[in-house]
Structures are given as C-alpha cells and as structure tokens.
Design a protein around this motif. Structure first.
Motif, PDB file in Angstrom:
ATOM      1  N   ARG A  85       0.783  -1.272  -0.010  1.00  0.00           N
ATOM      2  CA  ARG A  85       0.092  -0.021   0.000  1.00  0.00           C
ATOM      3  C   ARG A  85       0.883   1.138  -0.085  1.00  0.00           C
ATOM      4  O   ARG A  85       2.033   1.147   0.470  1.00  0.00           O
ATOM      5  N   VAL A  86       0.371   2.553  -0.415  1.00  0.00           N
ATOM      6  CA  VAL A  86       1.106   3.575  -0.543  1.00  0.00           C
ATOM      7  C   VAL A  86       0.992   4.369   0.649  1.00  0.00           C
ATOM      8  O   VAL A  86      -0.192   4.532   1.128  1.00  0.00           O
ATOM      9  N   LYS A 129       5.677   6.470  -0.724  1.00  0.00           N
ATOM     10  CA  LYS A 129       6.265   5.173  -0.618  1.00  0.00           C
ATOM     11  C   LYS A 129       5.439   3.952  -0.435  1.00  0.00           C
ATOM     12  O   LYS A 129       4.343   4.178   0.010  1.00  0.00           O
ATOM     13  N   PHE A 130       5.717   3.008  -1.348  1.00  0.00           N
ATOM     14  CA  PHE A 130       5.252   1.979  -1.272  1.00  0.00           C
ATOM     15  C   PHE A 130       5.410   0.682  -0.376  1.00  0.00           C
ATOM     16  O   PHE A 130       6.733   0.410  -0.371  1.00  0.00           O
ATOM     17  N   ASP A 131       4.766   0.460   0.577  1.00  0.00           N
ATOM     18  CA  ASP A 131       5.085  -0.380   1.767  1.00  0.00           C
ATOM     19  C   ASP A 131       4.681  -1.951   1.541  1.00  0.00           C
ATOM     20  O   ASP A 131       3.515  -2.045   1.115  1.00  0.00           O
ATOM     21  N   CYS A 132       5.703  -2.919   1.082  1.00  0.00           N
ATOM     22  CA  CYS A 132       5.496  -4.052   0.660  1.00  0.00           C
ATOM     23  C   CYS A 132       6.390  -5.030   1.311  1.00  0.00           C
ATOM     24  O   CYS A 132       7.466  -4.594   2.280  1.00  0.00           O
ATOM     25  N   PRO A 133       6.289  -6.457   1.268  1.00  0.00           N
ATOM     26  CA  PRO A 133       7.248  -7.354   1.885  1.00  0.00           C
ATOM     27  C   PRO A 133       8.660  -7.071   1.610  1.00  0.00           C
ATOM     28  O   PRO A 133       9.738  -7.269   2.281  1.00  0.00           O
ATOM     29  N   ARG A 161      -2.774  -0.466  -4.424  1.00  0.00           N
ATOM     30  CA  ARG A 161      -2.453  -1.695  -3.614  1.00  0.00           C
ATOM     31  C   ARG A 161      -1.563  -2.517  -4.359  1.00  0.00           C
ATOM     32  O   ARG A 161      -1.198  -3.681  -3.980  1.00  0.00           O
ATOM     33  N   LEU A 162      -1.079  -2.212  -5.626  1.00  0.00           N
ATOM     34  CA  LEU A 162      -0.440  -3.096  -6.424  1.00  0.00           C
ATOM     35  C   LEU A 162       0.710  -2.292  -7.298  1.00  0.00           C
ATOM     36  O   LEU A 162       0.420  -1.216  -7.777  1.00  0.00           O
ATOM     37  N   LEU A 163       1.919  -2.603  -6.948  1.00  0.00           N
ATOM     38  CA  LEU A 163       3.033  -1.978  -7.468  1.00  0.00           C
ATOM     39  C   LEU A 163       3.552  -2.725  -8.854  1.00  0.00           C
ATOM     40  O   LEU A 163       3.664  -4.030  -8.768  1.00  0.00           O
TER      41      LEU A 163
END
Lengths: 276, 346
Positions: B245-246, B250-254, B269-271
């Motif tokens: 999520r943004v 920044k895009f917060d992801c695993p 919700r998808l980069l």
C-alpha cells in the motif's frame, strides 16, 4: 480409378454419336445403302417443317431457361434471409425436385387444359360460357403448357445451386460494396449478381440443353405441327419407312450440334450483358 | 475537435446473452490515427461494423462531427471500411476495383479514370490498372483495397486488421505506407488490431478493449508505462506485481519501502514494474535496491529472461543476452527498481 467409368460413359456417348453420324450420312447396309452422302441433311435443312420445329424448340428452351433462372434467383434471394418458417418454405421449395417430369406434365394437363380443373372452375364461376373458351395453354402454338412444366420443375434445381453459391460467397462482398457507397440494388447488381454468374450460367446451360433435347414433355403437352425437334426426330426414327431413318439421325445430329452452339452463344450473351 | 464519438455503445447479438460490446464511449479526434486494440473476440470488429453501418447497435449512439448517424444507411455515412481479407471483387480489374465507389456515385468515366490513376500512384501501384486481383501479391491486393477506400476521401477510414494476413516484412512495409498516407491525406483513421506492437507503432491513441469493454483510451506511452489496472498492464506484457500500500510517497510491501515517482497514484495496492526496467547489479545502498536470488534463466533469442526470488517476492527480469551471460541460476544478486519505472495500480 476413373478409367472404367470414363470408358463406359465415353464409349456409350461417343459410340452412339458415331453410329448416329454414320447413319445420318445415309450408310444403312440393312436396306442396301452402303454409300455416304449428305442427302438427309440437305432435305432437312431445306424443309419448312424442320425450320418451324427448330424455332419452336428454341423458344421453349430459351423462354423456360430465362423464366426459371429469374424466378430461381428471386426465390434464392428470399430463402437466403432469416425469417420465421424459413425451413418449411425451403422444404416446399425443393419438394418438386423429386417429382418426375412425366408426373408434372400430367398435373399440368389436368389443371390447365381446356377440360382441366381451372377451365371447369372458370365455367362454374361464369367467367367463360363454355370450357373451350378457356385460353389454350396445352397443345398450343406458344407451348405455354410445356414452358410452365419446365419452369415449375427447374426453379428449385437452379435455386438450390444459387443458394449454395450464396452461402459460399457470404455477405462480406456486399458489405464492402455498401461501405463503398453502393445502395442495396447496386450491391446486388454490381457485386452479388456477377459473383453468382458462374453458377447461374452453369445451371442455366444445363436447363437449356435439357429442355432443347427433351422428348417426353413436348410429346405429351405439345401440338402436332410444328412439333418440337426431338418429337420430330422420334417420329421420323419410328417411321415404318426405313428410308426416313437417315433424316431422323441427321436431325438428332443437328439437335446435338445446335445445343452445343446455342449453349455457347447463351453463355457469351449472358456474360456480356452482365458485364455491361 | 471530435470527428467520431461513440456514446455508451452496446451490441448484443441475437441469441446471445453476453454483450459483444458493452457501454463503449470514445471520442476520436479529427485527422487522428486511432487503434482499437484487444485480443480476439473482444468486440473490436463489431464496433467498426457498427460505425460503418453494417451492424445496428443494441443501444448507444454513434456521432460524426456531433450528428447521430444511426439512421443513415452504410452508403450515406461517409465511413469506408477496409476488411482483413481485402475482399477485392475478383471479376473486376484493379482499376475497376479502385474506381468502384466512384462508379456507385455515378461519376463521369474520365473523372474516375483520373482519380484511379492518382490514387494508384499514391499506393505505388501505377501501371497495374488492367490486372485482375488474382494476378497480384498479398501486399499488392491490400494496397488496392486501401486505394479503393481512399479514393472516396471518406470522413472516416475504418481498417479491420488490414495487415494481419501479411508476412512480417510486408506488414512493416504496409504500416509505413499507411502512416505516410495518413500524414498526406489527414483522414481520420480507426484501425483494429490485436498486435500491441502495431498499435504502438502506428497509432496516435490506443483504445484497449477487453471482453467488449473499453479499458483504457490513451496515448501509447501511457498505456505501456501507466496502465490503468492489472489486466491492462498484463495485456501490455507486465509480469511483476507486488502487493502492498502507498504511504507518504512510498510503497510499503514485503520487500521493504519503495520510493515512488511523484506522479504515482496515491491510493494503489499493487506496484508494477516492467521486466526490462529492473536493473541488475547496482549498489545495495542506492534507492529501491534489494537482494534477490536467480531462480531460473531462459534464453529467448534477443533477450534472456530471469526469474528472481526477492525475499519471497517473485519477479521477472528481461536482459540483453550479453549482460545475462555471467549470471546463473542460484546466484545472489542486487536488483534496483528505478523510481521512474514504477507504477501503482488499484
């Protein structure tokens, strides 16, 4: 694989034609004539009876072919559309393909002669004062009964060929024409009709050749003088005087030749007309 | 100015419950070259046929320069269609085929002949007027079909996969010809294709259709780099999708926090990043750099494909074979996701 069938077909066709041609040249050892001459051809071509018979036969074949082709084209155009009950109409359209020519001729005789159903109905409804006033359509000089019979019988034959052609052609060419500015009539006249011409010509030629050389319908529904050429040839062939046989065979040769020439002419005429 | 407008255009074929085309709205600018792009049976040709008047829409409207043309028959619409199979009339010569439309408009023969000569010169077929279509090559036949349509100087030229039956070199040649004809004649052109490369090469704008619906209508660069959703991205070859999520640019992801470009949507919700844009072997301390392991390597000819495992996230990379030569399956590497190559999807 084709050789046995070809041998039979060609043997019978060419053999029969050769024997007929030899007989037409006066070569008949059975009655002591063992020389070749053109007397039979000369006599036929100079006789008024033959000329009138030829004109009548041409009229029957040409008129039947043109009327049957036009009506078949119209029927095929209608049957090409989707509508309720199309399959039933299509079945009815094809049904008389199974009816023999002779049965059809008897039907025409029964319905349209001056003693037939329509003459009697006209009399019952006081449209005519006696059955003989009913227009002569059988044994008549214009051969209306013969033409009606041929038209009735040949419409589904030509129509089915055209329908199959239309299915193969599809509707894309007409769509292109319409997109290029053609009206529905123009796309029929300038696109569909030329595309259908090979099928129309072929089926028309088959009908023309058949009606030009057919014996039984003119014999049943035609007048005695002038008779259609095949009837005239048959009469001469079955004459008790064997000296008339070379004339009968010469007539048969001329019918075959004229059929071939007229089919060629019909094809050329129609092609030129359509391309204009 | 909009030359052609489709308004909520829908087509349901008789006997079908699923619409072939559903609610398509589109404005095509005057003089533009627009591609209707999509996979087979997505409704592209149906739309073209409705514009040409060869099919009637179930609902919606079609407007040429603001006026509805729904009640006009095909011959009055001034929209000419070129079909995939060129459909030249086989019994006519090339000249007669090209002059067909003018003949239907009952133009003088001399005028038709002059126009045919001019247009055949334009499509580089001068001197072939007397040939029959069967005596031409596939490329020449398609040029004749183009000439037959262009001679009418239509308001809108509709092209239904015009080059799909041609081989590669002929297709490129015809694409160049079409581009030059469009530049010269300034006709509004709408062409159907399933080939994204053809659409990107030729079109000013692309309308992407999926399952009968218009999914994105934009310039080629935006469809390629800034797809509207995952399906559009996938159609254009995107393979990398990272969930997250943004948050504050920044895009917060695993993988961690990935710095986004400034113009990225703020609520995705998808980069996504295209396989050819991932950089291999950069400095681990630079922005958006992450460790990854090469799971597999596949030579594809002009490119080599690497499947990567980046902290449990599968990523695909396309590299030049020269660069990929030293890399083997099992090797641990550093990858960088360049900021400007990232895009966020809903």
């Amino acid at each position: 694989m084709l050789s046995p069938a070809l041998l039979i077909v060609c043997g019978l066709f060419i053999g029969g034609l050769a024997l007929g041609f030899v007989g037409s040249l006066g070569y008949m050892p059975l009655i002591g004539q063992e020389t070749f001459n053109l007397d039979a051809y000369r006599q036929i071509l100079l006789s008024e009876r033959f000329l009138l018979s030829f004109l009548l036969t041409f009229h029957i074949a040409f008129t039947s072919t043109v009327i049957a082709s036009l009506l078949a084209l119209g029927a095929a155009l209608i049957l090409r559309q989707s509508f309720l009950g199309r399959s039933v109409i299509n079945f009815l359209f094809q049904i008389n393909l199974t009816v023999p020519h002779l049965v059809g001729a008897v039907g025409i005789l029964y319905l349209f002669s001056q003693s037939g159903v329509f003459a009697r109905l006209a009399y019952e409804f006081s449209l005519i004062s006696k059955p003989s006033e009913f227009p002569a359509m059988i044994f008549d000089p214009l051969a209306i009964g013969i033409i009606m019979q041929y038209v009735w019988k040949e419409i589904p034959f030509i129509g089915l060929i055209l329908l199959a052609n239309m299915q193969t052609i599809g509707r894309d060419y007409e769509a292109v024409a319409q997109s290029l500015g053609a009206s529905r009539w123009q796309s029929f006249r300038h696109v569909l009709l030329p595309l259908l011409m090979p099928g129309l010509l072929t089926s028309g030629m088959i009908v023309f050749a058949f009606t030009f050389g057919a014996y039984e319908i003119p014999a049943l529904l035609g007048q005695n003088y002038p008779a259609a050429l095949p009837v005239l040839a048959y009469q001469a062939f079955t004459d008790v005087d064997l000296n008339a046989r070379p004339e009968a065979l010469a007539m048969a040769m001329i019918i075959a030749l004229l059929s071939a020439v007229m089919i060629y002419g019909y094809a050329r005429f129609t092609r030129r007309y359509i391309r204009k | 100015m909009s030359d052609l407008a489709l308004e909520h255009l829908t087509k349901i074929y008789p006997g079908s419950e699923t619409p072939a085309v559903e609610g398509v709205s589109l404005n095509v600018e005057s003089g533009s070259l627009t591609a209707l792009l999509g996979p087979s049976a997505c409704g592209k040709s149906t739309i073209l046929k409705m514009i040409a008047g060869l099919l009637t829409p179930t609902s919606g409207d079609i407007r040429f320069a603001g006026s509805s043309v729904l009640k006009q028959p095909p011959q009055s619409r001034d929209a000419v269609m070129v079909f995939q199979d060129h459909l030249l009339f086989p019994y006519l010569t090339v000249g007669e085929n090209v002059g067909f439309g003018l003949k239907m408009r009952v133009q003088a023969k001399a005028k038709i002949n002059r126009a045919v000569g001019e247009i055949l010169e334009l499509v580089q077929l001068s001197g072939l007027e007397q040939r029959k279509p069967s005596e031409l090559s596939g490329g020449q036949q398609q040029r004749v079909a183009l000439a037959r349509a262009l001679i009418l100087r239509p308001r809108i030229l509709l092209l239904d996969e015009p080059f799909s039956n041609l081989d590669e070199s002929l297709r490129l040649e015809m694409q160049t010809l079409l581009k030059s004809l469009h530049a010269e004649m300034k006709t509004t052109m709408l062409f159907v294709t399933h080939d994204q490369e053809e659409a990107i090469t030729l079109a000013d704008k692309i309308a992407l259709l999926l399952s009968g619906r218009l999914r994105q209508y934009d310039i080629p660069q935006n469809l390629y780099n800034h797809p509207k959703d995952r399906e559009v991205a996938q159609f254009f070859g995107a393979r990398n999708f990272i969930s997250g999520r943004v948050e504050a640019g920044k895009f917060d992801c695993p993988l961690g926090q990935i710095v986004l470009p400034e113009n990225a949507p703020a609520d995705g919700r998808l980069l996504t990043i295209r396989p050819e844009n991932i950089v291999i072997g950069s400095n681990a301390s630079s922005d958006n750099s992450f460790p990854a392991t090469i799971a597999s390597k596949k030579f594809l000819g002009s490119q080599t494909r690497l499947e990567l495992d980046a902290t449990g996230q599968e990523l695909t990379v396309l590299l030049s074979p020269n660069i990929a030569e030293s890399l083997q399956a099992g090797t641990e590497i550093i990858i960088q996701l360049p900021r400007q190559s990232l895009w966020v999807l809903p």
